[in-house]
Write an enzyme that holds these catalytic residues in place. Structure first.
Site, PDB file in Angstrom:
ATOM      1  CB  CYS B   1      -0.437  -0.191   1.518  1.00 17.38           C
ATOM      2  SG  CYS B   1      -1.977  -1.409   1.479  1.00 17.38           S
ATOM      3  CB  THR B   2       1.417   4.096  -1.707  1.00 14.02           C
ATOM      4  OG1 THR B   2       2.123   3.031  -2.221  1.00 14.02           O
ATOM      5  CG2 THR B   2       2.057   5.282  -2.036  1.00 14.02           C
ATOM      6  NE  ARG B 191       5.135  -1.351  -2.818  1.00 20.67           N
ATOM      7  CZ  ARG B 191       4.477  -1.442  -1.513  1.00 20.67           C
ATOM      8  NH1 ARG B 191       3.885   0.302  -1.145  1.00 20.67           N
ATOM      9  NH2 ARG B 191       5.162  -2.046  -0.572  1.00 20.67           N
TER      10      ARG B 191
END
Lengths: 121, 253
Positions: B1-2, B191
């Site tokens: 997730c971001t 990320r």
């Protein structure tokens, strides 16, 4: 990981969403908190029942791939309904209402709802 | 997730997130996709929780899941949570629960309770930081005033760290993937670096719902696990979500 094409230059002009990275918009539903907990999710589940059954079946298939005897699913269907009664209100009643509305065994709906904690295993 | 909370140059708070889930839960070789991620996409719904016919809060959910992973209390605060990995994990919390020690909260029931009961950013922050949990987590919280944005890093029992937006330090956004912000992310799953590069390239002057969506549409923030993207604007009380795909070649996570 930083080598293209896995990491790309910062995208621009992607909004409003369209093209191959956009599968679709998301529909809105109302959850009426004035309804009894067991009834709140019925309208939504009535519409999404088949998708829920399909997703839970995929998890069961994966579990059976690990434990072909099916014992793991049996454990879920026997033990997790007992867990449902220990969950705080209104979540316990809401989860039971979803199991009733979808026809999915209660233990499997409980597993879906506590998957975050289970998945850390 | 971001997840990211950003403050634009007018002091508006924006909150965006990619919900990535389904890692190692079955890989579809033919379609080059994760089985569970693909099964979750048709379940993505936006929910408007009402009481006395008034909106209490709104969320993006998977149908059948009663807890909250992404939500907005219109004009008050926005909340997302990202998974945190720790050896002192949820399975210990579950064991304690089964053995009768039930003073902790299931993560997604806490986020649901915060969205339903808390009536300010500060109240939400206190609940998220201090409530004992069954599993570790990152809570990403945005408020409705300048400087109100933070990442709460939680273990099961403690609030390990709170990283806040701080305009004086030129920290106009806080961004969380799935690693403690004071440590390097796992080198095969970084990320954070590309996401921050895109945010810095965008600059505070140009941050908006549109440029937030651009960042969340850039690989590897967009990857094979990404099921949906949600964008929230607390001052407008607005939540919008989109189901995502990641065309090949694309990072599996």
């Amino acid at each position: 990981q930083f080598v293209p094409p896995f990491t790309e230059d910062c995208r621009t002009g992607m909004y409003p969403p369209s093209g191959p990275t956009f599968r679709g918009a998301v529909r809105w539903y109302t959850v009426d908190l004035d309804l009894p907990p067991s009834k709140r999710w019925a309208p939504l589940i009535a519409e999404r029942k088949s998708d829920l059954v399909s997703m839970i079946q995929a998890i069961k298939d994966m579990a059976n791939a690990f434990v072909p005897s099916g014992r793991l699913i049996e454990l879920v269907d026997i033990a997790l309904p007992l867990m449902a009664d220990t969950l705080p209100s209104p979540f316990s009643e809401e989860i039971k209402g979803i199991a009733d509305a979808s026809g999915v065994p209660l233990g499997e709906v409980v597993l879906f709802n506590i998957f975050y904690e289970v998945f850390t295993v | 997730c971001t997840s990211v909370v950003a403050e634009d140059s007018k002091g508006n708070l924006l909150h965006g997130r990619n919900l990535d889930f389904g890692l190692f839960l079955g890989w579809d070789v033919k379609n080059k996709s994760w089985t569970i991620s693909e099964k979750l996409k048709p379940l993505v719904v936006n929910l408007d929780f009402k009481k006395n016919n008034q909106t209490v809060f709104k969320s993006t959910n998977f149908a059948g899941y009663v807890g909250m992973l992404t939500g907005i209390k219109p004009h008050m605060f926005t909340l997302t949570m990202n998974e945190r990995f720790s050896l002192d994990g949820g399975y210990i919390g579950i064991l304690e629960w089964i053995l009768g020690q039930r003073d902790g909260m299931w993560m997604s029931f806490l986020t649901r309770t915060v969205l339903e009961k808390a009536n300010s950013y500060e109240e939400a922050k206190k609940l998220l930081a201090e409530t004992k949990l069954l599993a570790p987590a990152y809570f990403i919280l945005g408020g409705n005033q300048t400087g109100q944005g933070c990442i709460i890093t939680r273990s099961r029992t403690l609030s390990i760290d709170v990283l806040e937006i701080d305009p004086k330090l030129d920290r106009w956004y806080v961004l969380e993937t799935n690693y403690d912000h004071w440590k390097e992310p796992f080198f095969l799953d970084d990320r954070r670096t590309p996401a921050m590069r895109c945010m810095n390239q965008t600059t505070q002057t140009n941050i908006s719902v549109s440029t937030l969506y651009d960042m969340l549409s850039t690989k590897p923030m967009l990857n094979k696990l990404t099921t949906y993207t949600t964008l929230m604007q607390v001052s407008e009380g607005k939540l919008e979500s989109y189901i995502r795909d990641c065309p090949n070649p694309c990072m599996p996570w």
